[in-house]
Design a protein around this motif. Structure first.
Motif, PDB file in Angstrom:
ATOM      1  N   ILE A  74      -7.600  -1.939   6.863  1.00 11.76           N
ATOM      2  CA  ILE A  74      -8.664  -2.476   6.276  1.00 11.76           C
ATOM      3  C   ILE A  74      -8.460  -3.690   5.637  1.00 11.76           C
ATOM      4  O   ILE A  74      -9.533  -4.619   5.638  1.00 11.76           O
ATOM      5  N   MET A  75      -7.155  -4.032   5.149  1.00 11.88           N
ATOM      6  CA  MET A  75      -7.175  -5.424   4.710  1.00 11.88           C
ATOM      7  C   MET A  75      -7.272  -6.571   5.546  1.00 11.88           C
ATOM      8  O   MET A  75      -7.863  -7.486   5.362  1.00 11.88           O
TER       9      MET A  75
ATOM     10  N   GLY B 117     -13.281  -4.735   1.215  1.00 13.87           N
ATOM     11  CA  GLY B 117     -12.267  -3.535   1.107  1.00 13.87           C
ATOM     12  C   GLY B 117     -12.851  -2.531   0.058  1.00 13.87           C
ATOM     13  O   GLY B 117     -12.620  -1.216   0.360  1.00 13.87           O
ATOM     14  N   GLN B 118     -13.276  -2.823  -0.994  1.00 10.34           N
ATOM     15  CA  GLN B 118     -13.980  -1.890  -1.945  1.00 10.34           C
ATOM     16  C   GLN B 118     -14.922  -1.071  -1.309  1.00 10.34           C
ATOM     17  O   GLN B 118     -15.084   0.132  -1.347  1.00 10.34           O
TER      18      GLN B 118
ATOM     19  N   PRO C 146      -4.655  -5.480  -2.318  1.00 10.14           N
ATOM     20  CA  PRO C 146      -5.011  -6.477  -1.480  1.00 10.14           C
ATOM     21  C   PRO C 146      -4.696  -7.867  -2.129  1.00 10.14           C
ATOM     22  O   PRO C 146      -4.317  -8.769  -1.542  1.00 10.14           O
TER      23      PRO C 146
ATOM     24  N   TRP D 199      -7.808  -1.144  -4.634  1.00 13.66           N
ATOM     25  CA  TRP D 199      -8.357  -1.748  -3.805  1.00 13.66           C
ATOM     26  C   TRP D 199      -8.795  -3.123  -4.255  1.00 13.66           C
ATOM     27  O   TRP D 199      -9.572  -4.083  -3.943  1.00 13.66           O
ATOM     28  N   THR D 200      -8.249  -3.297  -5.530  1.00 17.62           N
ATOM     29  CA  THR D 200      -8.281  -4.714  -6.317  1.00 17.62           C
ATOM     30  C   THR D 200      -6.692  -5.328  -6.130  1.00 17.62           C
ATOM     31  O   THR D 200      -6.572  -6.411  -5.850  1.00 17.62           O
TER      32      THR D 200
ATOM     33  N   ASP E 185      -4.901   1.402   5.345  1.00 10.37           N
ATOM     34  CA  ASP E 185      -5.042   0.501   4.239  1.00 10.37           C
ATOM     35  C   ASP E 185      -4.871  -0.967   4.733  1.00 10.37           C
ATOM     36  O   ASP E 185      -5.479  -1.946   4.418  1.00 10.37           O
TER      37      ASP E 185
ATOM     38  N   LEU F 298     -12.309  -8.930  -1.113  1.00 11.63           N
ATOM     39  CA  LEU F 298     -12.304  -7.834  -2.214  1.00 11.63           C
ATOM     40  C   LEU F 298     -13.499  -6.837  -1.976  1.00 11.63           C
ATOM     41  O   LEU F 298     -13.400  -5.424  -2.050  1.00 11.63           O
TER      42      LEU F 298
ATOM     43  N   ALA G 172       0.934  -1.220   0.050  1.00  8.73           N
ATOM     44  CA  ALA G 172       0.000  -0.118   0.015  1.00  8.73           C
ATOM     45  C   ALA G 172       0.843   1.193  -0.145  1.00  8.73           C
ATOM     46  O   ALA G 172       0.527   2.287  -0.677  1.00  8.73           O
TER      47      ALA G 172
ATOM     48  N   ALA H 131     -13.122   1.237   0.939  1.00  5.65           N
ATOM     49  CA  ALA H 131     -12.526   2.674   0.428  1.00  5.65           C
ATOM     50  C   ALA H 131     -13.511   3.644  -0.285  1.00  5.65           C
ATOM     51  O   ALA H 131     -13.218   4.671  -0.297  1.00  5.65           O
TER      52      ALA H 131
END
Length: 147
Positions: free
Chosen positions: A54-55, A87-88, A129, A125-126, A51, A84, A19, A91
């Motif tokens: 969040i992951m 996370g999306q 991660p 975010w694709t 980041d 995913l 990140a 984000a």
């Protein structure tokens, strides 16, 4: 050493590092104003901690959905989509709020946007991660027998 060899720990480490690289490379797409190079680096470092957090959160949600803490080894489709997707969604929410908050950030004219949200942070975010997940899976030793 046992606490280090957990999927979440490796994801946090690799998530932060990947990140941070992404955050630094995407800076031309943000309006940085009069910030010094040092301040930009510090801001990117702080954003990278967020980041990575969040992951890890998304990974925990995906682990719960898969009922398997070590799902990253086999990359099962359901937890991967949950990971995913979580996370999306986070984000999108963070990007939406930060663009409107006095403490937030602004895009430069270079940022491609869709419905007012930058495509570069959404791509992040694709890509990031998935890369961090792959690196974390490679860093893990064999899982314990009593998962």
């Amino acid at each position: 050493m046992a606490k280090l060899d957990r999927p979440e720990t490796w994801l946090a480490i690799h998530g932060y590092l990947t990140a941070f690289l992404w955050e630094m490379l995407q800076m031309p797409f943000y309006a940085m104003g009069e910030l010094s190079a040092w301040r930009v680096t510090v801001n990117c470092g702080l954003a990278s901690f967020g980041d990575a957090g969040i992951m890890v959160f998304a990974y925990l949600i995906a682990s719960w959905a898969a009922n398997d803490r070590y799902w990253l080894r086999s990359l099962k489709l359901r937890p991967l989509i949950v990971f995913l997707g979580t996370g999306q969604i986070l984000a999108l929410v963070i990007e939406f709020i930060a663009l409107r908050a006095p403490w937030g950030w602004n895009y430069s004219e270079r940022m491609p946007v869709l419905l007012g949200i930058g495509l570069i942070p959404l791509m992040m975010w694709t890509i990031v991660p998935l890369l961090a997940l792959a690196l974390a899976a490679r860093s893990l030793r064999e899982p314990p027998v009593d998962r």
